[in-house]
Design a protein around this motif. Structure first.
Motif, PDB file in Angstrom:
ATOM      1  N   LYS A   8     -90.836  -7.519 -29.061  1.00  0.00           N
ATOM      2  CA  LYS A   8     -90.469  -6.436 -30.319  1.00  0.00           C
ATOM      3  C   LYS A   8     -89.483  -7.421 -30.930  1.00  0.00           C
ATOM      4  O   LYS A   8     -88.489  -7.899 -30.367  1.00  0.00           O
ATOM      5  N   PRO A   9     -89.303  -7.193 -32.333  1.00  0.00           N
ATOM      6  CA  PRO A   9     -90.228  -6.771 -33.123  1.00  0.00           C
ATOM      7  C   PRO A   9     -91.531  -7.208 -33.297  1.00  0.00           C
ATOM      8  O   PRO A   9     -92.320  -6.649 -33.899  1.00  0.00           O
ATOM      9  N   GLY A  10     -91.612  -8.355 -32.827  1.00  0.00           N
ATOM     10  CA  GLY A  10     -92.849  -9.039 -32.601  1.00  0.00           C
ATOM     11  C   GLY A  10     -93.564  -9.609 -33.910  1.00  0.00           C
ATOM     12  O   GLY A  10     -94.670  -9.301 -34.074  1.00  0.00           O
ATOM     13  N   ILE A  11     -92.484  -9.967 -34.771  1.00  0.00           N
ATOM     14  CA  ILE A  11     -92.863 -10.410 -36.193  1.00  0.00           C
ATOM     15  C   ILE A  11     -92.668 -11.865 -36.173  1.00  0.00           C
ATOM     16  O   ILE A  11     -91.557 -12.441 -35.487  1.00  0.00           O
ATOM     17  N   VAL A  12     -93.385 -12.635 -37.005  1.00  0.00           N
ATOM     18  CA  VAL A  12     -93.019 -14.264 -37.144  1.00  0.00           C
ATOM     19  C   VAL A  12     -91.797 -14.772 -37.610  1.00  0.00           C
ATOM     20  O   VAL A  12     -91.462 -15.582 -37.138  1.00  0.00           O
ATOM     21  N   THR A  13     -91.080 -13.789 -38.207  1.00  0.00           N
ATOM     22  CA  THR A  13     -89.631 -14.143 -38.968  1.00  0.00           C
ATOM     23  C   THR A  13     -88.620 -13.586 -38.060  1.00  0.00           C
ATOM     24  O   THR A  13     -87.507 -13.570 -38.582  1.00  0.00           O
ATOM     25  N   SER A  14     -88.817 -13.101 -36.907  1.00  0.00           N
ATOM     26  CA  SER A  14     -87.625 -12.672 -36.091  1.00  0.00           C
ATOM     27  C   SER A  14     -87.454 -13.310 -34.813  1.00  0.00           C
ATOM     28  O   SER A  14     -88.684 -13.459 -34.041  1.00  0.00           O
ATOM     29  N   VAL A  15     -86.432 -13.595 -34.082  1.00  0.00           N
ATOM     30  CA  VAL A  15     -86.218 -14.094 -32.816  1.00  0.00           C
ATOM     31  C   VAL A  15     -86.672 -12.626 -31.982  1.00  0.00           C
ATOM     32  O   VAL A  15     -86.376 -11.450 -32.447  1.00  0.00           O
ATOM     33  N   VAL A  16     -87.168 -12.828 -31.021  1.00  0.00           N
ATOM     34  CA  VAL A  16     -87.742 -11.513 -30.017  1.00  0.00           C
ATOM     35  C   VAL A  16     -86.592 -11.046 -29.541  1.00  0.00           C
ATOM     36  O   VAL A  16     -85.791 -11.662 -28.870  1.00  0.00           O
ATOM     37  N   GLU A  17     -86.463  -9.800 -29.954  1.00  0.00           N
ATOM     38  CA  GLU A  17     -85.330  -8.984 -29.264  1.00  0.00           C
ATOM     39  C   GLU A  17     -85.554  -8.327 -27.897  1.00  0.00           C
ATOM     40  O   GLU A  17     -84.914  -8.288 -26.988  1.00  0.00           O
ATOM     41  N   GLU A  18     -86.926  -8.035 -27.459  1.00  0.00           N
ATOM     42  CA  GLU A  18     -87.315  -7.424 -26.457  1.00  0.00           C
ATOM     43  C   GLU A  18     -88.779  -7.840 -25.927  1.00  0.00           C
ATOM     44  O   GLU A  18     -89.680  -7.960 -26.773  1.00  0.00           O
ATOM     45  N   CYS A  19     -88.889  -8.470 -24.694  1.00  0.00           N
ATOM     46  CA  CYS A  19     -89.917  -9.154 -24.356  1.00  0.00           C
ATOM     47  C   CYS A  19     -90.279  -8.659 -22.827  1.00  0.00           C
ATOM     48  O   CYS A  19     -89.591  -8.526 -21.923  1.00  0.00           O
ATOM     49  N   ARG A  20     -91.415  -7.924 -22.853  1.00  0.00           N
ATOM     50  CA  ARG A  20     -91.761  -7.125 -21.534  1.00  0.00           C
ATOM     51  C   ARG A  20     -92.977  -8.001 -20.931  1.00  0.00           C
ATOM     52  O   ARG A  20     -94.184  -8.100 -21.596  1.00  0.00           O
ATOM     53  N   ILE A  21     -93.085  -8.443 -19.880  1.00  0.00           N
ATOM     54  CA  ILE A  21     -94.119  -8.869 -19.107  1.00  0.00           C
ATOM     55  C   ILE A  21     -94.368  -8.016 -17.969  1.00  0.00           C
ATOM     56  O   ILE A  21     -93.382  -7.466 -17.281  1.00  0.00           O
ATOM     57  N   THR A  22     -95.807  -7.828 -17.324  1.00  0.00           N
ATOM     58  CA  THR A  22     -95.916  -7.475 -16.263  1.00  0.00           C
ATOM     59  C   THR A  22     -96.356  -8.273 -15.142  1.00  0.00           C
ATOM     60  O   THR A  22     -96.685  -9.290 -15.594  1.00  0.00           O
ATOM     61  N   LEU A  23     -95.925  -7.959 -14.000  1.00  0.00           N
ATOM     62  CA  LEU A  23     -96.024  -8.951 -12.911  1.00  0.00           C
ATOM     63  C   LEU A  23     -96.676  -8.365 -11.786  1.00  0.00           C
ATOM     64  O   LEU A  23     -96.346  -7.161 -11.384  1.00  0.00           O
ATOM     65  N   ASP A  24     -97.526  -8.866 -11.540  1.00  0.00           N
ATOM     66  CA  ASP A  24     -98.333  -8.327 -10.214  1.00  0.00           C
ATOM     67  C   ASP A  24     -98.264  -9.573  -9.254  1.00  0.00           C
ATOM     68  O   ASP A  24     -98.756 -10.650  -9.292  1.00  0.00           O
ATOM     69  N   GLN A  25     -97.667  -9.154  -7.917  1.00  0.00           N
ATOM     70  CA  GLN A  25     -97.850 -10.033  -6.791  1.00  0.00           C
ATOM     71  C   GLN A  25     -98.490  -9.252  -5.436  1.00  0.00           C
ATOM     72  O   GLN A  25     -98.238  -8.233  -5.191  1.00  0.00           O
ATOM     73  N   ARG A  26     -98.892 -10.174  -4.987  1.00  0.00           N
ATOM     74  CA  ARG A  26     -99.712  -9.782  -3.829  1.00  0.00           C
ATOM     75  C   ARG A  26     -99.830 -10.643  -2.513  1.00  0.00           C
ATOM     76  O   ARG A  26     -99.825 -11.879  -2.663  1.00  0.00           O
ATOM     77  N   HIS A  27     -99.784 -10.285  -1.238  1.00  0.00           N
ATOM     78  CA  HIS A  27     -99.597 -10.873  -0.090  1.00  0.00           C
ATOM     79  C   HIS A  27    -100.151 -10.073   0.973  1.00  0.00           C
ATOM     80  O   HIS A  27     -99.923  -8.943   1.083  1.00  0.00           O
ATOM     81  N   LEU A  28    -100.795 -10.796   1.922  1.00  0.00           N
ATOM     82  CA  LEU A  28    -101.300  -9.986   3.186  1.00  0.00           C
ATOM     83  C   LEU A  28    -100.166  -9.684   4.346  1.00  0.00           C
ATOM     84  O   LEU A  28    -100.095  -8.800   5.082  1.00  0.00           O
ATOM     85  N   ASP A  29     -99.117 -10.638   3.849  1.00  0.00           N
ATOM     86  CA  ASP A  29     -97.946 -10.534   4.801  1.00  0.00           C
ATOM     87  C   ASP A  29     -96.778  -9.656   4.296  1.00  0.00           C
ATOM     88  O   ASP A  29     -96.334 -10.151   3.296  1.00  0.00           O
ATOM     89  N   LYS A  30     -96.252  -8.720   4.922  1.00  0.00           N
ATOM     90  CA  LYS A  30     -95.445  -7.788   4.482  1.00  0.00           C
ATOM     91  C   LYS A  30     -94.066  -8.585   3.813  1.00  0.00           C
ATOM     92  O   LYS A  30     -93.423  -8.236   2.912  1.00  0.00           O
ATOM     93  N   ALA A  31     -93.668  -9.317   5.058  1.00  0.00           N
ATOM     94  CA  ALA A  31     -92.308  -9.955   4.774  1.00  0.00           C
ATOM     95  C   ALA A  31     -92.371 -10.982   3.601  1.00  0.00           C
ATOM     96  O   ALA A  31     -91.528 -11.126   2.992  1.00  0.00           O
ATOM     97  N   LYS A  32     -93.462 -11.807   3.457  1.00  0.00           N
ATOM     98  CA  LYS A  32     -93.613 -12.788   2.575  1.00  0.00           C
ATOM     99  C   LYS A  32     -93.826 -11.969   1.362  1.00  0.00           C
ATOM    100  O   LYS A  32     -93.299 -12.633   0.195  1.00  0.00           O
TER     101      LYS A  32
END
Lengths: 414, 414
Positions: free
Chosen positions: B269-293
């Motif tokens: 956001k605003p996500g337009i070619v003429t502006s520095v990005v004010e807000e960037c949202r990424i989704t992260l999905d992390q998976r492991h079989l070991d709880k501690a790791k």
């Protein structure tokens, strides 16, 4: 001269305009809308008090001509239109300072200055509604792409030619506006900086060297969607990772070559939390005042993108969205602008303009051009919090008026 | 045993199902839609030829019970529902292999096996319509979040409780389904791998160690919008740059600690070619079989995000979207699964499951559980090109049937 010029009146008129055409969210003078028509009517009333000839040209630009002893014309320009929720100064400061200068010149020379002086309010500088800026000035300079412009639509699907027709402009004839530049010998434009450079230097005013050239591209990385849980890291073709890795490199190019680089948007497909990104599209905007360095910015980024794509087992494609050459201003006029600023407030600074302005189109048409910048508070624009100290507004009107006088003298000697 | 089992029939039935419920874009068996109801009717007809009791439980799961000498129950599960434009095997391979195994056991033990054998077709495993997977199995395990589920809407605004009502399910009573697990002594599930691990190893079948735990977060970087032309690089607060720099680091954590990490979406956001990005949202999905790791993956990313934000003059906030603990399967059943695979095709491989499955919910309810994977061609799923070699489909039915027999013996001895 100073007694005839009243910069405080300009500030008062800008406040009057704000009350008339703004709301809690900012200025609402979007081109070709009823509010813009109302703005023009208000401006016209101010102008009609002066011994000027007023007419709207074929592209909707409003010209006010104070005939002088010579047909050689000094042009002063600005734009009354704003983005939605825009700032109160962007564009109209230029016009209202021009109105005040017309008053001063008209009074000083009893309605007949040595050269002709013309104020122009360009139509649709912002391009907020149809996504294409510098409409009126590019029609006038002859550079408007008619085929592209004919196809433009606003968010409600209304075509640009139809919107123009609503306000009495025949789209097919907009380039007839070019004849307005016939006797133009100099073009001056005042503008808020819209950036933080003068603020950082604690200077009220600056002389503008020219407008940056722009390379604007969409860069798309193509990978492979894959389940976020079942796909080992070494099997992935991750389009987002390629884009992410390239981005800091692109910014480092601006450190190396100067200019500015911006990645303004990033979109991902399928763009869901459970999938590796198959397609990542970023937009890149690169600007530089030097043509060769702008080319370096572009080609270095392009070459590197291939490597970043390969590293992520992805592919990359580039699409040029827009391109404009750097537009350096006239050296003599830059020197006069500097001089006017120093006489007004002691110290000047020369800086490029990152944003485009109508001045770039006028310069492109071959008219000797310069701009003057006044400091922006917060370094921000296109926003209701855009602002400039009142004392700086008064200083800029004074300095810009000095520049107009110097330019008239300079024109005569050419 | 092998003469009573007919794996080729399973393949033929899967093709029959594909012709009935798929189109050029893939399988269209989205839960709670007319096509899903049609699918269930088709399945019921197959089951009615067997000496089983059939009923739908309070959550819409379809149970077919072959009563045995003991009330102790061996459960075999799968799901007939698919994502839109889904693969032809995902979920229904499990069910149809279960039908064939019911036929074999029924025939071999003349309708009365030593333990009770039950096939379950879970309702809405995919969560394609309401964005929440494992509906039927999580209602049955008692872990469905009723408040959250009550508020779910599909893209047309239809609420989950209303969609359930359409197919005769009373939302407020779905957890009554939990009583179905009363005598459950083992749960088996066959599934296509949906990943490339077995393909890379050139192995048809694998024994699944458990399902990955998942940490799923939205990470938002907060910078400042600024004009792409007028804002010098050193004055920027670039939210996209912070996200871009962090991303390769997040991936490197998977190299360090194992497991997998995916940034699946990025919005600006605003996500337009003429502006520095004010807000960037990424989704992260992390998976492991070991709880501690898994915790290490999460905390290392979180700690680093603060630094990346600071480097870009931005701020960062985290929002947990979802979390599930790793669900290791039963060691004895894993060993039996391995043994069945080796007896069928010589070589086995143990691997975790990245995607979630109904098996995770059943294991969570305390029922000893294991899954068997069959190789996916292309390593892809949730897609019309999802496929598995026919010889591998036949092998998996055979091996899974062996596992069912071994599990019955194992259950008796406990």
């Amino acid at each position: 001269m100073s007694k005839l010029l009243n910069p405080k009146r300009t500030v008062a008129e800008l406040k009057e305009l704000r009350a008339l055409t703004g709301d809690d969210n900012g200025a609402q003078r979007v081109a070709f809308t009823p509010m813009w028509v109302k703005t023009r009517a208000w401006l016209r009333k101010k102008l009609e008090a002066l011994p000027v000839e007023i007419h709207t040209d074929a592209a909707g630009n409003l010209w006010s001509t104070l005939r002088g002893e010579s047909e050689k014309s000094l042009l002063i320009g600005g734009h009354m239109d704003s983005v939605p929720n825009g700032g109160w100064l962007d564009g109209c400061l230029n016009v209202m300072a021009g109105v005040e200068i017309l008053r001063r010149i008209s009074a000083q020379y009893s309605g007949k200055p040595p050269v002709t002086v013309r104020l122009v309010d360009w139509a649709d500088e912002e391009g907020a509604r149809f996504g294409k800026s510098l409409f009126g000035s590019s029609a006038c300079s002859g550079n408007l792409d008619m085929d592209e412009a004919r196809g433009l639509k606003d968010k409600d699907g209304i075509r640009l030619p139809d919107a123009l027709n609503e306000v009495g402009i025949n789209f097919d004839r907009v380039k007839d506006s070019g004849k307005e530049l016939k006797n133009a010998a100099a073009y001056l434009e005042l503008h808020i900086e819209q950036g933080p450079v003068l603020l950082d230097l604690d200077l009220p005013l600056g002389a503008v060297l020219g407008t940056f050239g722009v390379e604007r591209h969409a860069i798309t990385f193509h990978g492979q969607a894959a389940h976020s849980g079942s796909t080992p890291m070494n099997r992935r073709k991750d389009a987002f990772l390629a884009a992410a890795k390239m981005s800091p490199f692109i910014y480092s190019l601006a450190e190396q070559h100067g200019g500015v680089c911006t990645i303004g948007s990033c979109t991902t497909k399928p763009g869901i939390v459970t999938s590796v990104v198959e397609e990542c599209r970023i937009t890149l905007d690169q600007r530089h005042l030097d043509k060769a360095k702008l080319e370096r910015l572009y080609w270095d980024a392009r070459d590197a993108s291939e490597q970043f794509a390969e590293d992520a087992n992805a592919e990359v494609s580039w699409e040029r969205l827009w391109q404009i050459a750097p537009r350096p201003f006239n050296d003599d006029l830059i020197a006069l602008c500097d001089e006017s600023i120093r006489e007004t407030c002691g110290k000047s600074h020369r800086l490029p303009s990152g944003p485009l302005h109508d001045a770039a189109e006028v310069a492109r048409a071959g008219v000797p051009t310069v701009m003057m910048f006044v400091q922006s508070l917060h370094g921000l624009s296109h926003n209701k919090i855009e602002d400039t100290k009142e004392e700086h507004l008064e200083l800029c009107v004074t300095a810009f008026d000095k520049l107009a006088e110097k330019a008239m003298t300079w024109m005569k000697s050419r």
